[in-house]
Write a protein that holds these residues in place. Structure first.
Motif, PDB file in Angstrom:
ATOM      1  N   HIS A   1       0.835  -1.204   0.000  1.00  0.00           N
ATOM      2  CA  HIS A   1       0.000   0.000   0.000  1.00  0.00           C
ATOM      3  C   HIS A   1       0.871   1.256   0.000  1.00  0.00           C
ATOM      4  O   HIS A   1       0.552   2.247  -0.668  1.00  0.00           O
ATOM      5  CB  HIS A   1      -0.920  -0.007   1.214  1.00  0.00           C
ATOM      6  N   ALA A   2       1.979   1.227   0.728  1.00  0.00           N
ATOM      7  CA  ALA A   2       2.895   2.374   0.748  1.00  0.00           C
ATOM      8  C   ALA A   2       3.481   2.620  -0.636  1.00  0.00           C
ATOM      9  O   ALA A   2       3.655   3.777  -1.059  1.00  0.00           O
ATOM     10  CB  ALA A   2       4.006   2.120   1.761  1.00  0.00           C
ATOM     11  N   ALA A   3       3.771   1.533  -1.373  1.00  0.00           N
ATOM     12  CA  ALA A   3       4.314   1.683  -2.724  1.00  0.00           C
ATOM     13  C   ALA A   3       3.320   2.397  -3.633  1.00  0.00           C
ATOM     14  O   ALA A   3       3.704   3.203  -4.490  1.00  0.00           O
ATOM     15  CB  ALA A   3       4.678   0.315  -3.299  1.00  0.00           C
ATOM     16  N   ASP A   4       2.008   2.145  -3.447  1.00  0.00           N
ATOM     17  CA  ASP A   4       0.992   2.849  -4.228  1.00  0.00           C
ATOM     18  C   ASP A   4       0.999   4.347  -3.943  1.00  0.00           C
ATOM     19  O   ASP A   4       0.587   5.155  -4.783  1.00  0.00           O
ATOM     20  CB  ASP A   4      -0.400   2.280  -3.913  1.00  0.00           C
ATOM     21  N   LEU A   5       1.455   4.723  -2.741  1.00  0.00           N
ATOM     22  CA  LEU A   5       1.532   6.137  -2.361  1.00  0.00           C
ATOM     23  C   LEU A   5       2.882   6.753  -2.708  1.00  0.00           C
ATOM     24  O   LEU A   5       3.126   7.927  -2.412  1.00  0.00           O
ATOM     25  CB  LEU A   5       1.288   6.271  -0.853  1.00  0.00           C
ATOM     26  N   GLY A   6       3.770   5.969  -3.319  1.00  0.00           N
ATOM     27  CA  GLY A   6       5.088   6.473  -3.695  1.00  0.00           C
ATOM     28  C   GLY A   6       6.132   6.325  -2.613  1.00  0.00           C
ATOM     29  O   GLY A   6       7.209   6.926  -2.699  1.00  0.00           O
ATOM     30  N   TRP A   7       5.847   5.529  -1.588  1.00  0.00           N
ATOM     31  CA  TRP A   7       6.779   5.324  -0.483  1.00  0.00           C
ATOM     32  C   TRP A   7       7.427   3.941  -0.595  1.00  0.00           C
ATOM     33  O   TRP A   7       6.731   2.946  -0.828  1.00  0.00           O
ATOM     34  CB  TRP A   7       6.058   5.407   0.867  1.00  0.00           C
ATOM     35  N   ASP A   8       8.720   3.888  -0.396  1.00  0.00           N
ATOM     36  CA  ASP A   8       9.438   2.612  -0.408  1.00  0.00           C
ATOM     37  C   ASP A   8       9.768   2.214   1.027  1.00  0.00           C
ATOM     38  O   ASP A   8      10.672   2.775   1.645  1.00  0.00           O
ATOM     39  CB  ASP A   8      10.723   2.735  -1.232  1.00  0.00           C
ATOM     40  N   LEU A   9       9.020   1.232   1.540  1.00  0.00           N
ATOM     41  CA  LEU A   9       9.265   0.761   2.909  1.00  0.00           C
ATOM     42  C   LEU A   9       9.925  -0.606   2.930  1.00  0.00           C
ATOM     43  O   LEU A   9      10.112  -1.195   3.994  1.00  0.00           O
ATOM     44  CB  LEU A   9       7.940   0.713   3.693  1.00  0.00           C
TER      45      LEU A   9
END
Length: 535
Positions: free
Chosen positions: A294-302
């Motif tokens: 879900h973070a990747a969909d927001l542009g975040w790499d966790l």
């Protein structure tokens, strides 16, 4: 004024002084019929006179008259000489040259009515052109916003119409958008500090200035009860005119529309992002794979080693209209700064708190992570002023598993709280640097901890006198030097015997700590606990 001199009615006019003022703008015409005309003249006015009201003036009076007209912003004076006044004295002409007030002579057969009619025709036509130009600029720039354009595209439109460079900043000087020719470092531009911030608190709007041949104009971006920012325009081909100011007003309206639109979208997106990140930080967003996807969909790499950074700002007055926008500006500032360092970092704001999930190499030491955050915080702080927030920052240990995210968030928050107590409102503290303070801060019964400090340190616990402070400093340095008297004396710049005397005094107050290791440990712990409440 140059345009006025080109009118048919002015063909016989001669400029006898103040040529530097020929670029002045003329907005109206007035006729001088009385000696004390100053209360009735207006800025940017052209004054006509036969010289009759001046016939009894001596050289000093005429010089003062010229100075008074310049003080009132008069653009030019046109006189009919010979009939009532033969000539203006040299001192008066010199004053006109010094003040840049154009002084003209008119032929005796020129009608003032003809001068007034022709000049006002030019003025009215120019105002009509200005209004048409302003309307065109407004339609162009508002059309950009309505069509989905952002603030950068608005700045590009401003460059097409007005300037070589256009920059929109927040009210604390951070650059929101820009277009045109910009140096690599904004700090090189006039009015910007070395951090690249526009110094809003000292650079006044509505003032046109020149720096090394470059003309600059600063304008307010209005937003109802409080300004939304500043529009900074720069160009080299001439100063900004009054007509330009009117057009700039339309540009700031379009900029305000773009900012308001962005803020509305950002508020919705920010709430959604913030709600998701808060759930992840509290361990209620699902398993690690779901959170990372879900973070990747927001542009975040966790899916990498992360450190949680918490920046907690001072409270803002709730009744202050400007203060209500500060949390969003605080988050946006962190988002811009972090984005230049790590474009895939997660950033969200929770009231007075901003949380950053910063990607860091797993092998990077805490000192290296701290230094990186110090540089970011320095950019967010800028040089103060203009609404910038005072905040403390905490950094967690590096994690490699998202299941550890709640623990890392708790570590960062603890680092903020303890760091602020120990080092003040701008503290930047890594969790690993807390040492024993981490354990002491976990003691929930603060009264019990205060009792321990009072019992262990005796009168040195609460005494705030200079003598008590000196004794506490001596005790701390002595313990830090493992009771080495020679090293302590050198550190404190004391004579060896003076330090021996102080140690004896401390033992009379605290007991034989130099020979009792348990007492010594208790004193060390009490000093650390006291520092939590007396940073």
């Amino acid at each position: 004024m140059t345009e006025v001199l080109e009118l048919p009615v002015m063909r016989g006019a001669t400029v006898i002084a103040g040529r530097d003022g020929l670029d002045a703008w003329v907005s109206s015409v007035n006729v001088m019929e009385v000696p004390d005309v100053l209360p009735w003249v207006r800025p940017h006015e052209m004054l006509l006179t036969t010289g009759y009201p001046l016939r009894s003036h001596d050289a000093d009076d005429l010089t003062s008259w010229i100075g008074g007209l310049a003080d009132h912003g008069v653009s030019a004076v046109a006189l009919k000489l010979a009939r009532y006044v033969e000539e203006l004295p040299a001192a008066a002409l010199a004053e006109a040259d010094r003040r840049g007030l154009a002084v003209l002579t008119l032929p005796g057969d020129v009608s003032f009515d003809d001068v007034i009619n022709q000049v006002l025709t030019v003025v009215i036509n120019r105002r009509a052109d200005t209004l048409a130009r302003a309307e065109q600029v407004l339609q162009d720039l508002v059309g950009v916003v309505i069509a989905g354009g952002d603030l950068d595209q608005v700045c590009q439109g401003v460059v097409r119409h007005l300037a070589r460079t256009a920059i929109v900043t927040t009210m604390d000087g951070r650059v929101l958008a820009s277009a045109g020719e910009l140096p690599e470092r904004l700090g090189e531009l006039p009015g910007f500090d070395p951090t690249g911030r526009f110094v809003v608190e000292t650079e006044l709007p509505g003032v046109s200035a020149e720096f090394d041949g470059q003309h600059r104009l600063v304008a307010r971006v209005p937003g109802g009860r409080a300004d939304l920012g500043r529009l900074v325009l720069m160009r080299e081909d001439g100063a900004f005119t009054a007509e330009d100011n009117h057009v700039v007003g339309q540009a700031t309206t379009a900029a305000a529309l773009a900012i308001t639109k962005h803020q509305a979208i950002a508020a919705v997106e920010g709430k959604y992002r913030g709600d998701f990140l808060r759930d992840a930080l509290l361990g209620r967003a699902g398993d690690a794979d779901r959170v990372a996807a879900h973070a990747a969909d927001l542009g975040w790499d966790l899916r990498r080693p992360l450190a949680v950074v918490v920046a907690e700002a001072e409270e803002a007055p709730a009744e202050d209209a400007v203060a209500r926008t500060l949390p969003e500006r605080f988050r946006a500032a962190w988002e811009r700064v972090v984005g230049t360092d790590d474009h895939a970092a997660a950033v969200a704001g929770f009231s007075q708190e901003v949380v950053v999930l910063l990607g860091v190499p797993a092998e990077l030491e805490p000192a290296g992570v701290t230094e990186r955050v110090v540089q970011m915080a320095a950019q967010v702080h800028g040089r103060g002023g203009g609404g910038r927030r005072t905040f403390a920052t905490g950094i967690s240990r590096t994690i490699t598993d998202l299941a550890d995210l709640p623990r890392a968030y708790a570590e960062a928050r603890k680092a903020v709280q303890v760091g602020r107590r120990l080092h003040g409102e701008r503290a930047i503290t890594h969790f690993d640097a807390l040492g024993v303070f981490r354990l002491l801060s976990q003691v929930e019964d603060r009264a019990e901890l205060a009792s321990f400090v009072a019992e262990t340190l005796g009168p040195l616990a609460a005494d705030t006198s200079e003598e008590a402070e000196d004794l506490r400093t001596t005790l701390t340095v002595l313990l830090d030097n493992n009771l080495n008297v020679a090293s302590t004396a050198r550190s404190l710049h004391f004579h060896y015997n003076s330090l021996r005397y102080r140690i004896g005094k401390l033992e009379r107050i605290l007991g034989p700590f130099t020979t009792d290791p348990r007492l010594r440990f208790a004193i060390m712990l009490a000093l650390q606990a006291r520092q939590l409440d007396h940073p």
